[in-house]
Design an enzyme around this catalytic site. Structure first.
Site: not given
Length: 151
Positions: A84-85
């Site tokens: 996840i960014c």
């Protein structure tokens, strides 16, 4: 010791007062957690149940947990490995992690990211439809939700 008592307190709070649409539990060891996030109403992830893995580092809360999606999700800020960014999942100077944040806050932030992707900081460059062809993005995201996260 601080880590153990804090994690125990956080898990207890997550069990008794979970954020809406979020559940979290221990997966054997205290540093290995699992979570489920329900797709938000009005999003292409609606009716989907998304499983996440949370690995809590030895230096927690001075280091953020490593969180990734186990359920495939079509999203510009989440890659095919489930990474996840999101700034709160990274240490400064590039990230916004602070020891005052907790697992509940992180899961709520991920739930918000699902509802409101950040197309200007994509992890999946090929999912540019969100910015340029939103109807196609919504169609693909709904298809993936039905295929991988459907009940």
């Amino acid at each position: 010791m601080q880590r153990v008592s804090r994690l125990t307190r956080e898990l207890s709070l997550l069990a008794t007062e979970p954020p809406p649409g979020i559940t979290c539990w221990q997966n054997g060891q205290l540093n290995d957690l699992r979570a489920q996030i329900l797709g938000g109403v009005g999003t292409p992830y609606e009716k989907g149940v998304f499983n996440l893995e949370i690995i809590v580092p030895d230096r927690y809360p001075f280091e953020p947990p490593k969180i990734r999606f186990l359920t495939p999700i079509y999203h510009p800020n989440i890659d095919s490995a489930g990474r996840i960014c999101l700034d709160v999942l990274k240490l400064p100077p590039k990230g916004a992690w602070r020891p005052s944040l907790n697992i509940s806050t992180l899961l709520t932030s991920i739930q918000l990211l699902m509802a409101e992707p950040n197309p200007d900081d994509p992890l999946m460059a090929d999912i540019v439809q969100y910015k340029y062809n939103k109807q196609l993005f919504l169609l693909n995201a709904r298809e993936w939700t039905e295929k991988y996260a459907g009940q």
